[in-house]
Design a protein around this motif. Sequence first.
Motif, PDB file in Angstrom:
ATOM      1  N   LEU A  11       1.391  -8.585   1.903  1.00 19.48           N
ATOM      2  CA  LEU A  11       0.155  -7.665   2.214  1.00 19.48           C
ATOM      3  C   LEU A  11      -0.661  -7.661   0.780  1.00 19.48           C
ATOM      4  O   LEU A  11      -1.898  -8.012   0.978  1.00 19.48           O
ATOM      5  CB  LEU A  11       0.497  -6.210   2.559  1.00 19.48           C
ATOM      6  N   LEU A  12      -0.069  -7.848  -0.421  1.00 17.70           N
ATOM      7  CA  LEU A  12      -0.736  -7.815  -1.658  1.00 17.70           C
ATOM      8  C   LEU A  12      -1.646  -9.231  -1.624  1.00 17.70           C
ATOM      9  O   LEU A  12      -2.742  -9.319  -2.371  1.00 17.70           O
ATOM     10  CB  LEU A  12       0.031  -7.455  -2.713  1.00 17.70           C
ATOM     11  N   PHE A  16      -5.388  -8.639  -1.401  1.00 12.58           N
ATOM     12  CA  PHE A  16      -5.811  -8.423  -2.783  1.00 12.58           C
ATOM     13  C   PHE A  16      -5.688  -9.696  -3.625  1.00 12.58           C
ATOM     14  O   PHE A  16      -6.080  -9.506  -4.720  1.00 12.58           O
ATOM     15  CB  PHE A  16      -5.017  -7.311  -3.218  1.00 12.58           C
ATOM     16  N   PHE A  29       1.627  -0.867  -9.528  1.00 10.41           N
ATOM     17  CA  PHE A  29       0.317  -1.099  -8.874  1.00 10.41           C
ATOM     18  C   PHE A  29      -0.809  -0.870 -10.071  1.00 10.41           C
ATOM     19  O   PHE A  29      -1.756  -1.824  -9.988  1.00 10.41           O
ATOM     20  CB  PHE A  29      -0.040   0.053  -7.600  1.00 10.41           C
ATOM     21  N   LEU A  34      -4.402  -2.636  -9.156  1.00 14.30           N
ATOM     22  CA  LEU A  34      -4.943  -1.966  -8.152  1.00 14.30           C
ATOM     23  C   LEU A  34      -5.555  -0.417  -8.554  1.00 14.30           C
ATOM     24  O   LEU A  34      -4.753   0.436  -9.015  1.00 14.30           O
ATOM     25  CB  LEU A  34      -3.871  -1.890  -6.946  1.00 14.30           C
ATOM     26  N   GLU A  41      -6.525   1.090   0.577  1.00 12.77           N
ATOM     27  CA  GLU A  41      -6.637   0.088   1.233  1.00 12.77           C
ATOM     28  C   GLU A  41      -5.243  -0.480   2.022  1.00 12.77           C
ATOM     29  O   GLU A  41      -4.947  -0.664   2.920  1.00 12.77           O
ATOM     30  CB  GLU A  41      -7.622  -0.902   1.049  1.00 12.77           C
ATOM     31  N   LEU A  42      -4.420  -0.518   0.504  1.00  8.90           N
ATOM     32  CA  LEU A  42      -3.198  -0.984   0.734  1.00  8.90           C
ATOM     33  C   LEU A  42      -2.295  -0.102   1.569  1.00  8.90           C
ATOM     34  O   LEU A  42      -1.389  -0.574   2.706  1.00  8.90           O
ATOM     35  CB  LEU A  42      -2.470  -1.151  -0.548  1.00  8.90           C
ATOM     36  N   THR A  43      -2.604   1.312   1.269  1.00  9.73           N
ATOM     37  CA  THR A  43      -1.695   2.263   2.323  1.00  9.73           C
ATOM     38  C   THR A  43      -2.223   2.009   3.633  1.00  9.73           C
ATOM     39  O   THR A  43      -1.352   2.014   4.696  1.00  9.73           O
ATOM     40  CB  THR A  43      -2.249   3.615   1.665  1.00  9.73           C
TER      41      THR A  43
END
Length: 80
Positions: A11-12, A16, A29, A34, A41-43
């Motif tokens: 996901l990162l 990102f 992070f 981040l 957004e990551l959550t």
Amino acid sequence: MSSTYDRLVGLLAKGFGIEPGETAPDNTFDELELDSLALVELTLAVQEEFGLTLTDDDLQAKNTLADAADVLDAKLVTLR
């Protein structure tokens, strides 16, 4: 590491631009640069990917990737 960790790193990378080879379980992070918006957004991405509900405290800038994977694993266990 766990498949949860690998999915989190994926996901990162996807959202990102953080290359998986540039991460380690003990990276925070913060170290990955981040900011608070990126963590939100990551959550959201994690909730969608894993089918979980996270609180604002679950993923914090000071957490390592390993810590985050452990939080996700613990929440996944409660779903089963």
